[in-house]
Scaffold this motif. Sequence first.
Motif, PDB file in Angstrom:
ATOM      1  N   CYS A  56      12.218  -9.206  -5.555  1.00 35.53           N
ATOM      2  CA  CYS A  56      11.485  -8.484  -6.396  1.00 35.53           C
ATOM      3  C   CYS A  56      12.397  -7.581  -7.326  1.00 35.53           C
ATOM      4  CB  CYS A  56      10.396  -7.568  -5.567  1.00 35.53           C
ATOM      5  SG  CYS A  56       9.197  -6.674  -6.773  1.00 35.53           S
ATOM      6  N   ALA A  57      11.936  -7.649  -8.596  1.00 35.55           N
ATOM      7  CA  ALA A  57      12.623  -6.840  -9.582  1.00 35.55           C
ATOM      8  C   ALA A  57      12.667  -5.356  -9.321  1.00 35.55           C
ATOM      9  CB  ALA A  57      12.126  -7.339 -10.866  1.00 35.55           C
ATOM     10  N   GLY A  58      11.727  -4.707  -8.603  1.00 36.13           N
ATOM     11  CA  GLY A  58      11.592  -3.264  -8.226  1.00 36.13           C
ATOM     12  C   GLY A  58      12.958  -2.966  -7.581  1.00 36.13           C
ATOM     13  N   ARG A  59      13.286  -1.846  -7.704  1.00 32.39           N
ATOM     14  CA  ARG A  59      14.657  -1.116  -7.473  1.00 32.39           C
ATOM     15  C   ARG A  59      14.273   0.001  -6.342  1.00 32.39           C
ATOM     16  NH1 ARG A  59      17.422  -4.938  -6.979  1.00 32.39           N
ATOM     17  NH2 ARG A  59      19.288  -3.374  -6.395  1.00 32.39           N
ATOM     18  N   PRO A  60      14.005  -0.224  -5.258  1.00 25.74           N
ATOM     19  CA  PRO A  60      13.753   0.957  -4.244  1.00 25.74           C
ATOM     20  C   PRO A  60      14.968   1.544  -3.734  1.00 25.74           C
ATOM     21  CG  PRO A  60      13.505  -1.096  -3.008  1.00 25.74           C
ATOM     22  CD  PRO A  60      13.794  -1.445  -4.484  1.00 25.74           C
ATOM     23  N   LEU A  61      14.887   2.654  -3.398  1.00 26.03           N
ATOM     24  CA  LEU A  61      16.176   3.549  -2.732  1.00 26.03           C
ATOM     25  C   LEU A  61      16.175   3.216  -1.293  1.00 26.03           C
ATOM     26  CD1 LEU A  61      15.747   7.078  -4.076  1.00 26.03           C
ATOM     27  CD2 LEU A  61      17.257   5.550  -4.657  1.00 26.03           C
ATOM     28  N   ARG A  62      17.389   2.932  -0.763  1.00 22.63           N
ATOM     29  CA  ARG A  62      17.496   2.540   0.491  1.00 22.63           C
ATOM     30  C   ARG A  62      16.888   3.159   1.539  1.00 22.63           C
ATOM     31  NH1 ARG A  62      22.909   0.231   3.533  1.00 22.63           N
ATOM     32  NH2 ARG A  62      21.915  -0.434   5.152  1.00 22.63           N
ATOM     33  N   ALA A  63      16.974   4.644   1.259  1.00 22.09           N
ATOM     34  CA  ALA A  63      16.530   5.458   2.251  1.00 22.09           C
ATOM     35  C   ALA A  63      14.959   5.532   2.200  1.00 22.09           C
ATOM     36  CB  ALA A  63      16.887   6.782   1.944  1.00 22.09           C
ATOM     37  N   SER A  64      14.332   4.705   1.484  1.00 22.74           N
ATOM     38  CA  SER A  64      12.852   4.538   1.448  1.00 22.74           C
ATOM     39  C   SER A  64      12.401   3.472   1.775  1.00 22.74           C
ATOM     40  CB  SER A  64      12.310   4.812  -0.191  1.00 22.74           C
ATOM     41  OG  SER A  64      12.740   5.995  -0.691  1.00 22.74           O
ATOM     42  N   VAL A  65      13.044   2.384   2.241  1.00 24.21           N
ATOM     43  CA  VAL A  65      12.465   1.227   2.689  1.00 24.21           C
ATOM     44  C   VAL A  65      12.557   0.858   4.301  1.00 24.21           C
ATOM     45  CG1 VAL A  65      13.171   0.027   0.506  1.00 24.21           C
ATOM     46  CG2 VAL A  65      14.907  -0.136   2.527  1.00 24.21           C
ATOM     47  N   VAL A  66      11.564  -0.201   4.539  1.00 18.44           N
ATOM     48  CA  VAL A  66      11.878  -0.466   6.107  1.00 18.44           C
ATOM     49  C   VAL A  66      11.635  -2.001   5.838  1.00 18.44           C
ATOM     50  CG1 VAL A  66      10.733   1.833   7.028  1.00 18.44           C
ATOM     51  CG2 VAL A  66       9.163  -0.308   6.106  1.00 18.44           C
ATOM     52  N   TYR A  67      12.138  -2.597   6.512  1.00 20.14           N
ATOM     53  CA  TYR A  67      11.951  -4.344   6.901  1.00 20.14           C
ATOM     54  C   TYR A  67      11.202  -4.829   7.583  1.00 20.14           C
ATOM     55  CZ  TYR A  67      16.340  -2.903   4.348  1.00 20.14           C
ATOM     56  OH  TYR A  67      17.124  -2.450   3.513  1.00 20.14           O
ATOM     57  N   LEU A  68      10.145  -5.471   7.432  1.00 22.96           N
ATOM     58  CA  LEU A  68       9.202  -5.923   8.388  1.00 22.96           C
ATOM     59  C   LEU A  68       9.123  -7.588   8.223  1.00 22.96           C
ATOM     60  CD1 LEU A  68       6.977  -3.421   6.956  1.00 22.96           C
ATOM     61  CD2 LEU A  68       7.268  -3.616   9.418  1.00 22.96           C
ATOM     62  N   PRO A  69       8.625  -8.499   9.469  1.00 22.76           N
ATOM     63  CA  PRO A  69       8.956  -9.677   9.506  1.00 22.76           C
ATOM     64  C   PRO A  69       8.059 -10.481   8.600  1.00 22.76           C
ATOM     65  CG  PRO A  69       7.958  -8.770  11.467  1.00 22.76           C
ATOM     66  CD  PRO A  69       8.352  -7.481  10.654  1.00 22.76           C
ATOM     67  N   ASP A  70       6.915  -9.914   8.191  1.00 19.45           N
ATOM     68  CA  ASP A  70       6.089 -10.785   7.276  1.00 19.45           C
ATOM     69  C   ASP A  70       4.946  -9.476   6.829  1.00 19.45           C
ATOM     70  OD1 ASP A  70       3.727 -10.008   9.410  1.00 19.45           O
ATOM     71  OD2 ASP A  70       4.744 -11.743  10.589  1.00 19.45           O
ATOM     72  N   PRO A  71       4.118  -9.994   5.865  1.00 24.29           N
ATOM     73  CA  PRO A  71       3.068  -9.410   5.278  1.00 24.29           C
ATOM     74  C   PRO A  71       2.035  -8.797   6.081  1.00 24.29           C
ATOM     75  CG  PRO A  71       3.490 -11.430   3.864  1.00 24.29           C
ATOM     76  CD  PRO A  71       4.201 -11.621   5.136  1.00 24.29           C
ATOM     77  N   ALA A  72       1.687  -9.626   7.067  1.00 23.97           N
ATOM     78  CA  ALA A  72       0.683  -9.085   8.014  1.00 23.97           C
ATOM     79  C   ALA A  72       1.257  -7.812   8.649  1.00 23.97           C
ATOM     80  CB  ALA A  72       0.277 -10.122   9.066  1.00 23.97           C
ATOM     81  N   ALA A  73       2.446  -7.847   9.204  1.00 24.91           N
ATOM     82  CA  ALA A  73       3.054  -6.579   9.634  1.00 24.91           C
ATOM     83  C   ALA A  73       3.205  -5.510   8.843  1.00 24.91           C
ATOM     84  CB  ALA A  73       4.411  -6.981  10.250  1.00 24.91           C
ATOM     85  N   ALA A  74       3.449  -5.545   7.570  1.00 35.71           N
ATOM     86  CA  ALA A  74       3.310  -4.879   6.609  1.00 35.71           C
ATOM     87  C   ALA A  74       2.151  -4.028   6.511  1.00 35.71           C
ATOM     88  CB  ALA A  74       4.047  -5.294   5.164  1.00 35.71           C
ATOM     89  N   ARG A  75       0.958  -4.828   6.532  1.00 30.76           N
ATOM     90  CA  ARG A  75      -0.473  -4.310   5.965  1.00 30.76           C
ATOM     91  C   ARG A  75      -0.732  -3.556   7.562  1.00 30.76           C
ATOM     92  NH1 ARG A  75      -1.001  -9.295   4.035  1.00 30.76           N
ATOM     93  NH2 ARG A  75      -1.695 -10.380   5.941  1.00 30.76           N
ATOM     94  N   ARG A  76      -0.152  -3.770   8.921  1.00 28.76           N
ATOM     95  CA  ARG A  76      -0.493  -2.921  10.019  1.00 28.76           C
ATOM     96  C   ARG A  76       0.283  -1.859   9.784  1.00 28.76           C
ATOM     97  NH1 ARG A  76       0.262  -8.044  12.415  1.00 28.76           N
ATOM     98  NH2 ARG A  76       2.356  -7.537  13.073  1.00 28.76           N
ATOM     99  N   TYR A  77       1.319  -1.698   9.206  1.00 31.86           N
ATOM    100  CA  TYR A  77       2.197  -0.438   8.925  1.00 31.86           C
ATOM    101  C   TYR A  77       1.282   0.424   7.840  1.00 31.86           C
ATOM    102  CZ  TYR A  77       6.673   2.376   8.432  1.00 31.86           C
ATOM    103  OH  TYR A  77       7.499   3.341   8.412  1.00 31.86           O
ATOM    104  N   GLY A  78       0.648  -0.150   6.990  1.00 32.18           N
ATOM    105  CA  GLY A  78      -0.257   0.845   6.029  1.00 32.18           C
ATOM    106  C   GLY A  78       0.164   0.532   4.773  1.00 32.18           C
ATOM    107  N   LEU A  79       0.905  -0.440   4.414  1.00 34.93           N
ATOM    108  CA  LEU A  79       1.324  -0.794   2.918  1.00 34.93           C
ATOM    109  C   LEU A  79       0.446  -1.868   2.468  1.00 34.93           C
ATOM    110  CD1 LEU A  79       5.040  -1.208   3.985  1.00 34.93           C
ATOM    111  CD2 LEU A  79       3.959   0.947   3.110  1.00 34.93           C
TER     112      LEU A  79
END
Length: 90
Positions: A56-79
Amino acid sequence: MEAKRRLLTHEARVAGAALDLDDDTCWAAVERRDATADGRFVVGVRTTGVYCRPSCAGRPLRASVVYLPDPAAARRYGLRACLRCAPDAA
């Protein structure tokens, strides 16, 4: 700050399932906007509440990110999906 980042990353992994890549490898792919990493994991940005493809062209700060295995996991995380990169289509 580093300890907090590691704790939040661990929390995301427990909530979303284990990811086979370490944080440094994932961050390197995000910094390069590596399209070959798309589909291997998604990048959750806690400050904005979205998840993106590594390329993605977005530039998040490293301190703000988490890495998840797939979109379903990200949605469960509340994103929600990024409108710019459409990670659900990966």
